[in-house]
Design a protein around this motif. Sequence first.
Motif, short mmCIF file in Angstrom:
data_model
loop_
_atom_site.label_atom_id
_atom_site.label_comp_id
_atom_site.label_asym_id
_atom_site.label_seq_id
_atom_site.Cartn_x
_atom_site.Cartn_y
_atom_site.Cartn_z
N GLY A 1 3.00 -6.36 -1.97
CA GLY A 1 3.35 -7.58 -2.68
C GLY A 1 4.19 -7.36 -3.91
O GLY A 1 4.71 -8.32 -4.50
N GLN A 2 4.37 -6.09 -4.32
CA GLN A 2 5.19 -5.80 -5.48
C GLN A 2 6.59 -5.33 -5.08
O GLN A 2 6.89 -5.16 -3.90
CB GLN A 2 4.50 -4.75 -6.35
N ASP A 3 7.44 -5.13 -6.06
CA ASP A 3 8.79 -4.61 -5.84
C ASP A 3 8.67 -3.18 -5.28
O ASP A 3 8.07 -2.31 -5.91
CB ASP A 3 9.55 -4.62 -7.17
N ALA A 4 9.28 -2.96 -4.12
CA ALA A 4 9.13 -1.66 -3.46
C ALA A 4 10.28 -0.70 -3.74
O ALA A 4 10.26 0.45 -3.28
CB ALA A 4 9.02 -1.87 -1.95
N THR A 5 11.27 -1.13 -4.50
CA THR A 5 12.50 -0.35 -4.65
C THR A 5 12.26 1.06 -5.17
O THR A 5 12.73 2.04 -4.58
CB THR A 5 13.49 -1.08 -5.58
N GLN A 6 11.56 1.18 -6.28
CA GLN A 6 11.40 2.50 -6.89
C GLN A 6 10.59 3.44 -6.01
O GLN A 6 10.92 4.63 -5.90
CB GLN A 6 10.74 2.37 -8.27
N ALA A 7 9.55 2.93 -5.38
CA ALA A 7 8.73 3.79 -4.52
C ALA A 7 9.54 4.33 -3.35
O ALA A 7 9.45 5.51 -2.99
CB ALA A 7 7.51 3.02 -4.02
N ILE A 8 10.35 3.45 -2.74
CA ILE A 8 11.16 3.91 -1.60
C ILE A 8 12.22 4.89 -2.07
O ILE A 8 12.48 5.91 -1.42
CB ILE A 8 11.79 2.70 -0.88
N GLN A 9 12.86 4.61 -3.21
CA GLN A 9 13.86 5.54 -3.73
C GLN A 9 13.25 6.88 -4.08
O GLN A 9 13.84 7.94 -3.82
CB GLN A 9 14.54 4.94 -4.96
#
Length: 295
Positions: A40-48
Amino acid sequence: KVNSASQIFDESGKNQQEKNDLFSQKTIYLTPEQFGYIEGQDATQAIQDAINFMLQNSDTSRKYALRGYGDYAISNSLLIVNFGFGADIYLRSIRAHASFPAPTAYNKGTPFFQVGKGAIGGSMVGLNIKCTYVNGGGKATWIDVSGMGCGGSHFHADKLENVVNGISGVKPNFHAASNKITGGYWVNGTGHGVVLEKGTHVVEGWIIDVNFICEFNAGGVLLRDAQYTNIRGQTDFNGRWLSELTTDSLMPSNRDKVFSNNGQTGVVIASYEHPKGVYKALVYEGQNASSSGSK
């Protein structure tokens, strides 16, 4: 009677279980959740962070692969650079986060995956990027190949919708050749399903094999000097925001420039001679010329 794969040998001298074990040792699967993603949160940093880990720890003897089986909201581009040994990335579902940047033009949207950027690194080969579902929220391009770009790579999206462009590869800084695009159903884009354009380096030999590309305002596939492209699959109901105008001469230098006629303006997509002696321009009008009529 053979009851177990462990009893089957081949010319390598290894049974199937031993080969399975060897494969599992050489392929390590990463997930966004391992790098701090919370549903449910912004996934950008985790994926990067997962992508960066793959890059920092890749070599010829070990293969990291990213597997995300959730629904991930992305707020900005995921950068793919410097993968000299390829990269294997699968995200089941990605969509534009509420804070994702707005497009700057009908055909210019920030990509979910930025493959290559400026002069960073070298040209990559062997990228494998797949998604089951992509929703650009009317803001995002799915993949942009630019900078040093890539070749010999594969991009796949089963269902892709509400994007700017599906895939763009416009004037990369190095040769971008022999890439393959596949997919199922791509629908609704303000720009193009696929747009490829040669700059100072070769853009050639791409394979476009999407089952159905439809309802992209500025056309399903746009090729500008992208030679030897192999188009498969089907496209229909695209380019409804375009008009074909007869002109006095060819206008190749006016690509993407504003065209004015009798007080009405549009953007030149292409200029060509057809039939011989008849010059035409394909113009983006900024409105549905199919239903509302040309300006």
